[in-house]
Scaffold this active site. Sequence first.
Site, PDB file in Angstrom:
ATOM      1  N   ASP A  94      60.444  31.168  72.600  1.00  0.00           N
ATOM      2  CA  ASP A  94      60.019  32.554  72.366  1.00  0.00           C
ATOM      3  C   ASP A  94      60.659  33.529  73.342  1.00  0.00           C
ATOM      4  O   ASP A  94      60.176  34.646  73.528  1.00  0.00           O
ATOM      5  CB  ASP A  94      58.498  32.658  72.460  1.00  0.00           C
ATOM      6  N   CYS A  97      61.391  30.399  77.465  1.00  0.00           N
ATOM      7  CA  CYS A  97      61.479  28.948  77.611  1.00  0.00           C
ATOM      8  C   CYS A  97      61.840  28.507  79.028  1.00  0.00           C
ATOM      9  O   CYS A  97      61.323  27.492  79.506  1.00  0.00           O
ATOM     10  CB  CYS A  97      62.439  28.359  76.593  1.00  0.00           C
ATOM     11  N   HIS A 203      68.350  26.904  75.003  1.00  0.00           N
ATOM     12  CA  HIS A 203      66.950  26.553  75.215  1.00  0.00           C
ATOM     13  C   HIS A 203      66.804  25.638  76.426  1.00  0.00           C
ATOM     14  O   HIS A 203      67.687  24.825  76.719  1.00  0.00           O
ATOM     15  CB  HIS A 203      66.403  25.851  73.970  1.00  0.00           C
TER      16      HIS A 203
END
Length: 226
Positions: A94, A97, A203
Amino acid sequence: MINGSASLGECSSSNSVSSQQDIEDDKMIAMVLSEEYAKLDGTVGQRVSHLSPIPHVPRINTFFPESSDASMDHQRLLQRLNVYGLFEVKVSGDGNCQFRALSDQIYRSPEYHRHVRKEVVKQLKDYPGLYEGYVPMKYKHYYQKMAKTGEWGDHVTLQAAADKFAAKICLLTSFRDTCFIEIIPQYQAPTRELWLSFWSEVHYNSLYELRDAPLQHKPRRKHWLF
């Protein structure tokens, strides 16, 4: 009308006190959890002790891979995790991370990510001389931007986190030529290790040796494997 205003003021004051108490409670819980879980540091490092880390250079995010390259990178990361017997605790993608993964490593929960972000931004703000040389924009604008929930962390915030929490932050990455990166505190000896997986520029997740993964995240074994 006067009575109504007084009542509203009292309610607002009460909410403010309650909110401040919640913040103080979170800080206390975070401190206790940090001290407790620091005892588990080091097990992941034993798994990859033969790898030579690449020195870390703080930088902001300027490049994001094409989807096809990102997919190949992800497969490479998964293969490395499998080779070294490591388990990812997956955190939400979101925009928080990096801070969620750091929170999970420090407090065994990603839910303290706002507290982690706040501490990292405070470090950036209090010690500009350590970081502003890596930021090719107005520095105040940079740390104000980083204070916003959902703003992606970068390699400068990782350095600030290492400095703030006196932690060696270790990244197992998806880069083809750079498997392992260490971020070392600049002016103090690290007192703990934090392990993150890094799907390059996409990520972050939190890393554990399988036996040390939080119970709620451990993969269930099939009944025929017992």
